[in-house]
Design a protein around this motif. Structure first.
Motif, mmCIF file in Angstrom:
data_model
loop_
_atom_site.group_PDB
_atom_site.id
_atom_site.type_symbol
_atom_site.label_atom_id
_atom_site.label_comp_id
_atom_site.label_asym_id
_atom_site.label_seq_id
_atom_site.Cartn_x
_atom_site.Cartn_y
_atom_site.Cartn_z
ATOM 1 N N GLU A 53 -49.307 -48.870 -51.841
ATOM 2 C CA GLU A 53 -49.240 -47.507 -52.372
ATOM 3 C C GLU A 53 -50.630 -46.931 -52.628
ATOM 4 O OE1 GLU A 53 -45.040 -46.980 -54.816
ATOM 5 O OE2 GLU A 53 -46.909 -47.324 -55.891
ATOM 6 N N ASN A 54 -51.432 -47.662 -53.366
ATOM 7 C CA ASN A 54 -52.745 -47.158 -53.754
ATOM 8 C C ASN A 54 -53.711 -47.118 -52.577
ATOM 9 O OD1 ASN A 54 -52.743 -46.786 -56.841
ATOM 10 N ND2 ASN A 54 -51.782 -48.777 -56.601
ATOM 11 N N LEU A 55 -53.531 -48.016 -51.624
ATOM 12 C CA LEU A 55 -54.359 -47.972 -50.420
ATOM 13 C C LEU A 55 -54.063 -46.711 -49.619
ATOM 14 C CD1 LEU A 55 -56.488 -49.587 -48.874
ATOM 15 C CD2 LEU A 55 -54.635 -50.697 -47.613
ATOM 16 N N LEU A 78 -58.629 -43.864 -59.780
ATOM 17 C CA LEU A 78 -57.493 -44.497 -60.449
ATOM 18 C C LEU A 78 -56.743 -45.392 -59.473
ATOM 19 C CD1 LEU A 78 -55.551 -44.829 -62.846
ATOM 20 C CD2 LEU A 78 -54.352 -42.781 -62.058
ATOM 21 N N ALA A 79 -56.566 -44.919 -58.236
ATOM 22 C CA ALA A 79 -55.885 -45.721 -57.215
ATOM 23 C C ALA A 79 -56.680 -46.989 -56.902
ATOM 24 C CB ALA A 79 -55.689 -44.894 -55.944
ATOM 25 N N VAL A 80 -58.012 -46.865 -56.841
ATOM 26 C CA VAL A 80 -58.851 -48.042 -56.592
ATOM 27 C C VAL A 80 -58.728 -49.030 -57.746
ATOM 28 C CG1 VAL A 80 -61.227 -48.858 -56.335
ATOM 29 C CG2 VAL A 80 -60.488 -46.818 -55.110
ATOM 30 N N SER A 81 -58.740 -48.516 -58.981
ATOM 31 C CA SER A 81 -58.587 -49.390 -60.148
ATOM 32 C C SER A 81 -57.251 -50.121 -60.119
ATOM 33 C CB SER A 81 -58.705 -48.567 -61.439
ATOM 34 O OG SER A 81 -59.970 -47.977 -61.555
ATOM 35 N N ASP A 82 -56.171 -49.366 -59.855
ATOM 36 C CA ASP A 82 -54.851 -49.991 -59.783
ATOM 37 C C ASP A 82 -54.767 -50.981 -58.626
ATOM 38 O OD1 ASP A 82 -53.939 -48.617 -61.988
ATOM 39 O OD2 ASP A 82 -53.021 -47.001 -60.848
ATOM 40 N N ILE A 282 -46.364 -58.179 -66.201
ATOM 41 C CA ILE A 282 -45.536 -57.511 -65.198
ATOM 42 C C ILE A 282 -45.527 -56.006 -65.442
ATOM 43 C CG2 ILE A 282 -43.105 -57.095 -64.605
ATOM 44 C CD1 ILE A 282 -44.126 -59.303 -63.001
ATOM 45 N N LEU A 283 -45.450 -55.587 -66.694
ATOM 46 C CA LEU A 283 -45.440 -54.164 -67.013
ATOM 47 C C LEU A 283 -46.748 -53.496 -66.610
ATOM 48 C CD1 LEU A 283 -43.708 -54.155 -70.530
ATOM 49 C CD2 LEU A 283 -42.757 -53.400 -68.345
ATOM 50 N N ILE A 284 -47.874 -54.201 -66.775
ATOM 51 C CA ILE A 284 -49.165 -53.645 -66.363
ATOM 52 C C ILE A 284 -49.201 -53.455 -64.854
ATOM 53 C CG2 ILE A 284 -51.639 -54.134 -66.189
ATOM 54 C CD1 ILE A 284 -51.524 -55.407 -68.921
ATOM 55 N N ILE A 285 -48.679 -54.438 -64.113
ATOM 56 C CA ILE A 285 -48.631 -54.308 -62.654
ATOM 57 C C ILE A 285 -47.679 -53.179 -62.262
ATOM 58 C CG2 ILE A 285 -48.081 -55.502 -60.500
ATOM 59 C CD1 ILE A 285 -48.859 -58.106 -61.803
ATOM 60 N N CYS A 286 -46.565 -53.042 -62.993
ATOM 61 C CA CYS A 286 -45.630 -51.938 -62.728
ATOM 62 C C CYS A 286 -46.319 -50.590 -62.915
ATOM 63 C CB CYS A 286 -44.423 -52.037 -63.652
ATOM 64 S SG CYS A 286 -43.238 -53.333 -63.212
ATOM 65 N N ASN A 287 -47.226 -50.511 -63.884
ATOM 66 C CA ASN A 287 -47.961 -49.263 -64.087
ATOM 67 C C ASN A 287 -48.781 -48.907 -62.853
ATOM 68 O OD1 ASN A 287 -49.106 -47.206 -66.204
ATOM 69 N ND2 ASN A 287 -50.888 -48.055 -65.178
ATOM 70 N N SER A 288 -49.330 -49.929 -62.189
ATOM 71 C CA SER A 288 -50.089 -49.696 -60.957
ATOM 72 C C SER A 288 -49.186 -49.204 -59.831
ATOM 73 C CB SER A 288 -50.799 -50.988 -60.525
ATOM 74 O OG SER A 288 -51.701 -51.428 -61.517
ATOM 75 N N VAL A 289 -47.912 -49.564 -59.896
ATOM 76 C CA VAL A 289 -46.946 -49.090 -58.899
ATOM 77 C C VAL A 289 -46.522 -47.650 -59.193
ATOM 78 C CG1 VAL A 289 -44.640 -49.464 -57.926
ATOM 79 C CG2 VAL A 289 -46.101 -51.428 -58.453
ATOM 80 N N ILE A 290 -46.402 -47.323 -60.481
ATOM 81 C CA ILE A 290 -45.889 -46.012 -60.879
ATOM 82 C C ILE A 290 -46.966 -44.930 -60.831
ATOM 83 C CG2 ILE A 290 -44.820 -44.733 -62.794
ATOM 84 C CD1 ILE A 290 -43.547 -47.364 -63.679
#
Length: 314
Positions: A53-55, A78-82, A282-290
């Motif tokens: 997604e972020n890529l 933000l996308a690079v950070s995630d 897991i919630l932190i990784i989910c934030n990177s997805v959302i």
């Protein structure tokens, strides 16, 4: 799942003796104190989804010159950070699995060095991700309240300085955190940083929503029926709730975990809360997805560019 060294100690606080922790856990009783057994496959799947997604967001912004503005540069960062959150967690998981299964054999000193590098990368990506969420909120605030002066306030030079400062500060702070992770002072600084970002976003977004609602009321007072404007106000409220709700739900449990480490490391109920540490990751990784769904994919121009990227129409 194996977690990075400092986070392993955050899951089992160093300022509580092993005996006290064990007694506290038994004292709390109940099966819910055993935590959740989250499979490695879930970490891997969420990490890969976030990475893709972020890529795509980064590729779309780099491709389309119409998106070369401070606002989209902040979204790109933000996308690079995630993306780094996902890459670093995937790298850490794969590294630990290879060591545990004997596929990768390394000297202890090299393992510790690699562990420190991955730890720093994870912490840096987390701090930078939080920072850019705050910067995007400030950028939106300037766009709404200082629309005519936006381009003179948020110049490309200032945007570049802001982005470089965040990356530098994230790297330095994460290095200090990994070095002194046993210090409650360091944890308090991290907790304070999260609370500052939460309050900043809360104040700015509520102020922006209040202005939008005031404008809608001004227009609706001159037009009948006002139902459409009430619908627009409701939509704004829903957007605000999503922005702040996702931020709090994804980041809140982890930082509440840190607060409990500082305030009640031996309390039975706090000990039970510690056992759910992997869920907080897991919630932190989910934030990177959302995040891309909230900040990037809502742009029509960016979605059009994404379709071109996916179909390789460079």
């Amino acid at each position: 799942m194996s977690t990075l060294a400092p986070l392993r100690l955050l899951r089992e606080p160093w300022n509580a003796s092993e005996g006290n922790q064990s007694n506290a856990t038994l004292g709390a009783g109940g099966g819910w104190c055993q935590g959740l057994d989250i499979p490695n496959e879930l970490f891997l799947a969420l990490g890969l989804v976030s990475l893709v997604e972020n890529l795509l967001v980064v590729a779309a912004i780099l491709k389309n010159r119409n998106l070369h503005s401070p606002t989209y540069y902040f979204i790109c960062c933000l996308a690079v950070s995630d993306m780094l959150v996902s890459i670093s967690n995937l790298a850490e998981m794969l590294f630990m699995l290879l060591l545990e299964h004997g596929v990768l054999v390394m000297r202890p000193s090299i393992v510790r060095h690699m562990d420190s590098v991955i730890d720093t990368l994870i912490c840096s990506s987390v701090v930078s991700s939080l920072s850019f969420l705050g910067v995007i909120a400030v950028d939106r605030y300037i766009t709404i309240f200082y629309a005519l002066r936006y381009h003179s306030i948020m110049t490309l030079q200032r945007a570049v300085v802001t982005m470089a400062s965040i990356w530098l500060a994230s790297t330095v702070s994460s290095t200090v955190l990994i070095t002194y992770y046993r210090s409650n002072t360091i944890l308090l600084c991290l907790i304070g940083f999260f609370l500052f970002m939460l309050v900043l976003m809360l104040v700015l977004y509520i102020h922006m929503f209040a202005l939008a609602r005031h404008h809608l009321h001004s227009i609706s007072s001159q037009q009948k029926p006002p139902t459409a404007h009430r619908g627009g106000s409701l939509k704004g409220a829903v957007t605000l709730t999503i922005l702040l709700g996702v931020f709090f739900i994804c980041w809140g449990p982890f930082f509440f975990h840190l607060i409990l480490i500082v305030t009640c490391p031996t309390n039975p109920f706090c000990t039970c809360f510690f056992s759910y540490f992997n869920l907080f990751l897991i919630l932190i990784i989910c934030n990177s997805v959302i995040d891309p769904l909230i900040y990037a994919f809502r742009s029509q121009e960016l979605r059009r560019t994404l379709r071109e990227v996916v179909t390789c129409s460079w």
